[in-house]
Design an enzyme around this catalytic site. Structure first.
Site, PDB file in Angstrom:
ATOM      1  N   LYS A 113       0.919  17.848  -0.284  1.00 16.30           N
ATOM      2  CA  LYS A 113       1.553  17.559   0.879  1.00 16.30           C
ATOM      3  C   LYS A 113       2.277  15.978   0.647  1.00 16.30           C
ATOM      4  O   LYS A 113       1.549  15.071   0.080  1.00 16.30           O
ATOM      5  CB  LYS A 113       0.393  17.249   1.832  1.00 16.30           C
ATOM      6  N   ASP A 120       0.876  26.145  14.780  1.00 15.15           N
ATOM      7  CA  ASP A 120       1.218  26.251  13.207  1.00 15.15           C
ATOM      8  C   ASP A 120       0.274  25.465  12.611  1.00 15.15           C
ATOM      9  O   ASP A 120       0.237  25.294  11.362  1.00 15.15           O
ATOM     10  CB  ASP A 120       2.730  25.591  13.084  1.00 15.15           C
TER      11      ASP A 120
END
Ligand code: AMP
Ligand code: MG
Length: 537
Positions: A134, A284
């Site tokens: 990430k 999401d």
């Protein structure tokens, strides 16, 4: 075919077997610029190199699970691989395509704008885990943003996912926290004062990073073929027990959805138990495995307040406040049910999942709050007992975590107002403001609680054990994250390591760690990052 790195290459010996990209439609274009990606659930994209990767911390637990050696993280190769600078043989990095409802509104395509999957590895004990970086650079889903993550947000994700795992909450895990040596520009308070901050990358792991929004996006585009293939992949790979004779038919989709409803309910019950507030429960950010995913502006309840949200972006409507998380999870499951309905064209199997969420949540929630109070089973009148306790906790700023640990110490046979008051002293944020009326109400509640405990089958020791196994002592308090961030930014990794060690045993008092269990000090009440967080990360 699974592939491995050479044992003497110095590279982490991971075996990749990329079932996700093999099974599912990919983006035919490899052009890395922001765009709508149609008919595909992922795009191949290479991480953007960073100037000076340096490993700050690793989870030993995850190292072992992945079959990596404890000496590996000290190597330059480790930092290179888990910053994305070096792509391992067998890894074919990709970003995932998904949409989502953000704060209740359909937002269209979102996708991994800064997360890049390295691929799926098989572990020595036969598990299959996807590895995801990430902050590894831009992807076709970056929508003009920089694809990076700052150290403060990466550290917060790294620590919280480790803490959640040890608290017994389903969660994605994190392997490593690597500094990039690259400054990242952020306007932390959204007040026009952007500044450079150190960048960092977390390598997180899960059996799957598919989200509710992964299904919603193709369904919103009437791309039934992709939606169906996603469902087939998910059920076959992750819920094989739901298959109908090896086939993903409507009944199998219904069973999967019901199982997911149950897992999501269990996850949220755990959140309520430990006082975790996700902060951005957009669809999401909801895992199709029922794991906690995407640690952004999350927070930990300090004083008990069902209306609290840590997310400054949500300060006005408080959609994602602590007390509303169970209802929001259900709303999100409703969106997924609408999506799956485009495949099944049958309401009933999906409605069964929604109904099951309600029943299962209620049952599990009762058991959980009963255990927080040390009660062996639910009985009539317990709802009122809990409701009146919650009112008391909210009436004066009371640290939820410390209150329940103190309650376990209550002497059931000896009513002594002074001793009782001393017991809860550490949990009150403003003990000087407590009036006689409050003290009388607390004494009355404790009286009722003592009476209830006497009628329970649990012995005093059992009561205490249940409470201390349900109510953690160490949670990743918001201000402690800031303390660790400040230290790491100054080059001192020791406070972070000490904190993580305590969080790995959250229910057991550890010598010399009183400060890590203490309530938030007054200086942290209003400091940015200690009480409220923006989405800027
Ligand atoms: P989040 O609120 O972190 O779940 O992110 C929402 C969406 O914004 C996701 O599609 C992220 O990938 C994307 N996003 C967040 N931060 C960045 C960034 N710095 N660069 C690119 N995309 C981002
Ligand atoms: Mg997200």
């Amino acid at each position: 075919m699974a592939s491995a790195t050479q044992p003497d290459s110095g590279l982490p010996p991971l075996r990749f077997d990329n079932r996700f990209t093999r099974d599912l439609p990919g983006d035919p274009s490899d052009v890395n610029h922001p765009r709508q990606v149609m008919d595909a659930v992922y795009s191949y994209v290479t991480p953007t190199a960073v100037p000076a990767p340096r490993t700050l911390s690793v989870s030993r637990d995850m190292l072992h699970r992945l079959g990596l050696d404890e000496t590996d993280p000290h190597s330059a190769e480790f930092a290179a691989v888990f910053s994305g600078n070096r792509v391992l043989p067998g890894s074919a990095p990709y970003a995932m395509n998904y949409g989502g409802h953000q704060f209740g509104n359909w937002a269209g395509q979102l996708g991994d704008g800064r997360a890049i999957n390295l691929g799926e590895v098989t572990t020595p004990n036969g598990e299959r885990l996807a590895l995801q970086l990430k902050g590894a650079g831009t992807t076709p889903y970056s929508r003009g943003a920089d694809g990076r993550a700052v150290l403060r947000s990466s550290l917060r994700e790294y620590v919280c996912s480790e803490a959640m795992h040890h608290l017994g909450v389903p969660t994605t895990r994190a392997l490593s926290l690597v500094a990039t040596g690259e400054p990242v520009l952020r306007d932390m308070l959204y007040d026009g004062n952007a500044a450079h901050e150190p960048g960092a990358i977390v390598c997180r792991t899960s059996a799957s990073f598919l989200r509710f929004g992964s299904f919603q996006l193709p369904a919103s585009r009437r791309d039934t073929d992709t939606t169906r293939r996603l469902a087939e992949h998910t059920v076959t790979q992750h819920y094989p027990e739901c298959l109908s004779d090896g086939v993903v038919d409507n009944a199998a989709i219904g069973r999967w959805f019901l199982t997911l409803c149950e897992r999501t309910a269990d996850m949220v019950v755990h959140w309520q138990r430990v006082g975790f507030v996700h902060g951005v429960m957009n669809t999401d950010n909801m895992s199709v495995l029922g794991e906690t995913i995407d640690y952004g502006p999350y927070g930990w309840l300090e004083d008990y307040d069902p209306d609290w949200t840590p997310n400054t972006t949500d300060a006005e409507f408080r959609r994602y406040r602590y007390g509303q998380q169970p209802a929001i999870a259900l709303w999100n499951l409703g969106q997924l049910a609408n999506t799956l309905h485009t495949l099944t064209d049958e309401v009933e199997p999906l409605q069964a999942g929604i109904d099951h969420y309600r029943d299962h949540f209620e049952r599990q929630w009762r058991t959980m709050v009963g255990h927080k109070l040390g009660l062996s089973r639910w009985q009539e009148g317990d709802s009122e007992l809990i409701e009146s306790l919650n009112q008391l906790l909210a009436a004066t700023e009371t640290d939820m975590t410390l209150f329940y640990r103190a309650l376990a110490e209550l002497d059931l046979n000896n009513e002594d107002n002074h001793a009782d008051t001393r017991l809860f002293e550490a949990a009150w944020y403003q003990p000087d403001t407590l009036n006689d009326d409050y003290r009388t109400q607390l004494a009355a509640w404790l009286d009722a609680y003592r009476g209830r405990c006497r009628h329970d089958s649990a012995s005093p020791n059992q009561r205490c054990d249940t409470m201390n196994a349900t109510n953690p002592l160490y949670v990743p308090r918001n201000y402690l994250a800031q303390v660790a961030i400040d230290a790491v930014e100054q080059g001192d990794l020791a406070p972070l390591e000490r904190w993580i060690t305590a969080l790995q045993n959250p229910y057991t008092p550890q010598d010399g760690c009183d400060d890590l269990a203490a309530k938030r000090p007054e200086w942290a009440r209003t400091r940015a990052g200690c009480s409220m967080l923006s989405c800027s990360s």
